[in-house]
Design a protein around this motif. Sequence first.
Motif, PDB file in Angstrom:
ATOM      1  N   SER A  78       0.842  -1.194   0.000  1.00  0.00           N
ATOM      2  CA  SER A  78       0.000   0.000   0.000  1.00  0.00           C
ATOM      3  C   SER A  78       0.877   1.244   0.000  1.00  0.00           C
ATOM      4  O   SER A  78       1.916   1.291   0.647  1.00  0.00           O
ATOM      5  CB  SER A  78      -0.927   0.001   1.224  1.00  0.00           C
ATOM      6  N   LYS A  82      -1.337   9.310  -4.860  1.00  0.00           N
ATOM      7  CA  LYS A  82      -2.725   9.512  -5.296  1.00  0.00           C
ATOM      8  C   LYS A  82      -2.966   9.009  -6.715  1.00  0.00           C
ATOM      9  O   LYS A  82      -4.120   8.846  -7.128  1.00  0.00           O
ATOM     10  CB  LYS A  82      -3.094  10.988  -5.194  1.00  0.00           C
ATOM     11  N   GLU A  86      -6.931   2.539  -6.469  1.00  0.00           N
ATOM     12  CA  GLU A  86      -7.490   2.429  -5.125  1.00  0.00           C
ATOM     13  C   GLU A  86      -8.181   1.073  -4.973  1.00  0.00           C
ATOM     14  O   GLU A  86      -9.118   0.746  -5.703  1.00  0.00           O
ATOM     15  CB  GLU A  86      -8.490   3.563  -4.886  1.00  0.00           C
ATOM     16  N   TYR A 180      -0.843  -0.033  -4.489  1.00  0.00           N
ATOM     17  CA  TYR A 180      -2.208   0.486  -4.486  1.00  0.00           C
ATOM     18  C   TYR A 180      -2.444   1.381  -3.282  1.00  0.00           C
ATOM     19  O   TYR A 180      -1.738   1.299  -2.281  1.00  0.00           O
ATOM     20  CB  TYR A 180      -3.214  -0.665  -4.469  1.00  0.00           C
ATOM     21  N   ARG A 181      -3.438   2.253  -3.434  1.00  0.00           N
ATOM     22  CA  ARG A 181      -3.894   3.058  -2.298  1.00  0.00           C
ATOM     23  C   ARG A 181      -4.997   2.302  -1.581  1.00  0.00           C
ATOM     24  O   ARG A 181      -5.818   1.638  -2.221  1.00  0.00           O
ATOM     25  CB  ARG A 181      -4.430   4.410  -2.773  1.00  0.00           C
ATOM     26  N   LYS A 182      -5.029   2.395  -0.264  1.00  0.00           N
ATOM     27  CA  LYS A 182      -6.077   1.717   0.497  1.00  0.00           C
ATOM     28  C   LYS A 182      -7.416   2.429   0.298  1.00  0.00           C
ATOM     29  O   LYS A 182      -7.525   3.621   0.529  1.00  0.00           O
ATOM     30  CB  LYS A 182      -5.722   1.709   1.987  1.00  0.00           C
ATOM     31  N   LYS A 183      -8.395   1.670  -0.121  1.00  0.00           N
ATOM     32  CA  LYS A 183      -9.743   2.219  -0.270  1.00  0.00           C
ATOM     33  C   LYS A 183     -10.427   2.223   1.093  1.00  0.00           C
ATOM     34  O   LYS A 183     -10.294   1.274   1.874  1.00  0.00           O
ATOM     35  CB  LYS A 183     -10.555   1.381  -1.266  1.00  0.00           C
TER      36      LYS A 183
END
Length: 207
Positions: A78, A82, A86, A180-183
Amino acid sequence: MSVKKSVLEAKKNNELYIYIQPGSRFVAKAIQYSFDILKQRGEIFSEEETNRITELIENKNLKDNQESIREETWDKNSVEDKSAIELFSQLSIWGFCIAFGVIIGSILLAFNLKKLNKPKISIIVFSFGIIYTIFQFYAINYLEEINFVIKRQTFLFSGIGALILHYLFWENYIGKEISYRKKSIIKPLLICIVIFIPILYVMIENK
């Protein structure tokens, strides 16, 4: 968590004593630094007190290492970028499996796969969640019928399902190296709470 000894050296003795109290919430390094600084300032500790603080530091070290391993295992990829896609994190999926069942974890993972343009695998994952949930229900009932009850068997089966989702589907179809970004889990969490509160209420009333 980074701890600077210089910050602790600026504190008064009574403030440092807070760090070494039983049940201290501070990390091991902060406790160790505080203990060392107090001894350097001439504070005297009995053998019993020294053993207690040493044991506290050892226990904190063990806990800190376990948390570090867990973060590296589940959420090591993670990022805060931006521009990264996500997704629901691996740790989130595992947590929902344990708390609300494998079917919920499979829905979150299926969402990830759909977002990665893998609709067929997404359907397979969702189907697995349904099939596994049915299997879990009958397996637990069967074990109870033959009086072979495993302690916390629901969590055990949920944990096994979560591991299957991770190692069979996440690693093979999302990959070990994806960034990935944490949703946010707030929306699915609220939905689960709304769904499960009436179920729990009925279960309690029927007891």
